[in-house]
Design a protein around this motif. Structure first.
Motif, PDB file in Angstrom:
ATOM      1  N   GLU A 196       0.825  -1.134  -0.138  1.00 29.97           N
ATOM      2  CA  GLU A 196       0.070   0.094   0.095  1.00 29.97           C
ATOM      3  C   GLU A 196       0.909   1.222  -0.204  1.00 29.97           C
ATOM      4  O   GLU A 196       0.117   2.304  -0.107  1.00 29.97           O
ATOM      5  CB  GLU A 196      -0.950  -0.083   1.287  1.00 29.97           C
ATOM      6  CG  GLU A 196      -1.984  -1.217   1.052  1.00 29.97           C
ATOM      7  CD  GLU A 196      -2.910  -1.014   2.332  1.00 29.97           C
ATOM      8  OE1 GLU A 196      -2.795  -0.208   3.341  1.00 29.97           O
ATOM      9  OE2 GLU A 196      -3.912  -1.681   2.210  1.00 29.97           O
ATOM     10  N   HIS A 197       2.343   1.192   0.127  1.00 28.10           N
ATOM     11  CA  HIS A 197       2.993   2.233   0.257  1.00 28.10           C
ATOM     12  C   HIS A 197       3.315   2.940  -1.244  1.00 28.10           C
ATOM     13  O   HIS A 197       3.632   2.184  -2.307  1.00 28.10           O
ATOM     14  CB  HIS A 197       4.399   1.853   0.766  1.00 28.10           C
ATOM     15  CG  HIS A 197       4.899   2.997   1.240  1.00 28.10           C
ATOM     16  ND1 HIS A 197       5.707   4.032   0.487  1.00 28.10           N
ATOM     17  CD2 HIS A 197       5.360   3.508   2.323  1.00 28.10           C
ATOM     18  CE1 HIS A 197       6.236   4.936   1.142  1.00 28.10           C
ATOM     19  NE2 HIS A 197       6.210   4.672   2.569  1.00 28.10           N
ATOM     20  N   PRO A 198       3.058   4.125  -1.387  1.00 22.12           N
ATOM     21  CA  PRO A 198       3.141   4.800  -2.820  1.00 22.12           C
ATOM     22  C   PRO A 198       4.716   4.768  -3.475  1.00 22.12           C
ATOM     23  O   PRO A 198       4.611   4.528  -4.422  1.00 22.12           O
ATOM     24  CB  PRO A 198       2.945   6.328  -2.418  1.00 22.12           C
ATOM     25  CG  PRO A 198       2.117   6.360  -1.090  1.00 22.12           C
ATOM     26  CD  PRO A 198       2.643   5.264  -0.290  1.00 22.12           C
ATOM     27  N   GLN A 199       5.519   4.523  -2.541  1.00 21.99           N
ATOM     28  CA  GLN A 199       6.888   4.248  -3.168  1.00 21.99           C
ATOM     29  C   GLN A 199       7.012   3.026  -3.620  1.00 21.99           C
ATOM     30  O   GLN A 199       8.025   3.054  -4.694  1.00 21.99           O
ATOM     31  CB  GLN A 199       8.039   4.498  -1.806  1.00 21.99           C
ATOM     32  CG  GLN A 199       8.302   6.029  -1.466  1.00 21.99           C
ATOM     33  CD  GLN A 199       9.387   6.066  -0.344  1.00 21.99           C
ATOM     34  OE1 GLN A 199       9.073   5.570   0.744  1.00 21.99           O
ATOM     35  NE2 GLN A 199      10.542   6.658  -0.812  1.00 21.99           N
ATOM     36  N   LEU A 200       6.621   2.083  -2.988  1.00 20.39           N
ATOM     37  CA  LEU A 200       6.772   0.721  -3.808  1.00 20.39           C
ATOM     38  C   LEU A 200       5.889   0.799  -5.003  1.00 20.39           C
ATOM     39  O   LEU A 200       6.200   0.067  -6.040  1.00 20.39           O
ATOM     40  CB  LEU A 200       6.079  -0.386  -2.709  1.00 20.39           C
ATOM     41  CG  LEU A 200       6.198  -1.660  -3.429  1.00 20.39           C
ATOM     42  CD1 LEU A 200       7.613  -2.116  -3.797  1.00 20.39           C
ATOM     43  CD2 LEU A 200       5.617  -2.771  -2.412  1.00 20.39           C
ATOM     44  N   VAL A 201       4.524   1.161  -5.060  1.00 25.98           N
ATOM     45  CA  VAL A 201       3.606   1.092  -6.211  1.00 25.98           C
ATOM     46  C   VAL A 201       4.495   1.800  -7.455  1.00 25.98           C
ATOM     47  O   VAL A 201       4.644   1.485  -8.558  1.00 25.98           O
ATOM     48  CB  VAL A 201       2.620   2.013  -5.932  1.00 25.98           C
ATOM     49  CG1 VAL A 201       1.723   2.032  -7.138  1.00 25.98           C
ATOM     50  CG2 VAL A 201       1.773   1.140  -5.053  1.00 25.98           C
ATOM     51  N   ALA A 202       5.185   3.058  -6.949  1.00 27.79           N
ATOM     52  CA  ALA A 202       6.012   3.650  -8.130  1.00 27.79           C
ATOM     53  C   ALA A 202       7.322   2.850  -8.670  1.00 27.79           C
ATOM     54  O   ALA A 202       7.414   2.818  -9.742  1.00 27.79           O
ATOM     55  CB  ALA A 202       6.783   5.321  -7.384  1.00 27.79           C
TER      56      ALA A 202
END
Length: 126
Positions: free
Chosen positions: A109-115
């Motif tokens: 759910e972390h935006p950095q991992l999604v990016a």
């Protein structure tokens, strides 16, 4: 120890009978050892391999850790993370009254991992 309680971290993954499955989680543990050498870090698994979350927390407490953050290394949030895990952490907190346990949001759910995942996917077409 500068007056602060010693902190620890558990990288919690699902688990698999295949020993090679653990390599990415253990690679994160190794990277954390480089980034934060004084931080006590353990890997733990919900099922199919050891150590369990309870065993990892017991090891950290035996090492003198007073505060533990549990980081679910899950991309998706299913029943295990949404329902089972908070109950397990609550039971472990009751079983270890001198230990402060914190359950972090799942890494997926972390935006950095999604990016980063999006960048990796784009690199596959170049």
């Amino acid at each position: 120890m500068n007056g602060h309680a010693r902190r620890g971290l558990v990288l919690l993954a699902h688990g698999s009978r295949d020993p090679q499955w653990r390599r990415p989680v253990e690679a994160v543990q190794a990277r954390l050892a480089e980034l934060a050498p004084g931080l006590a870090v353990r890997c733990a698994y919900l099922e199919l391999c050891e150590p369990s979350l309870a065993v990892a927390i017991g090891m950290l407490q035996a090492d003198g850790v007073a505060q533990v953050s549990i980081v679910p290394v899950f991309l998706g949030v299913g029943r295990h993370v949404r329902d089972d895990l908070p109950r397990r952490v609550q039971a472990l907190a009751a079983a270890h009254p001198g230990l402060a346990l914190q359950l972090a949001p799942p890494v997926g759910e972390h935006p950095q991992l999604v990016a980063v995942l999006a960048e990796i996917a784009l690199a596959a077409i170049s």
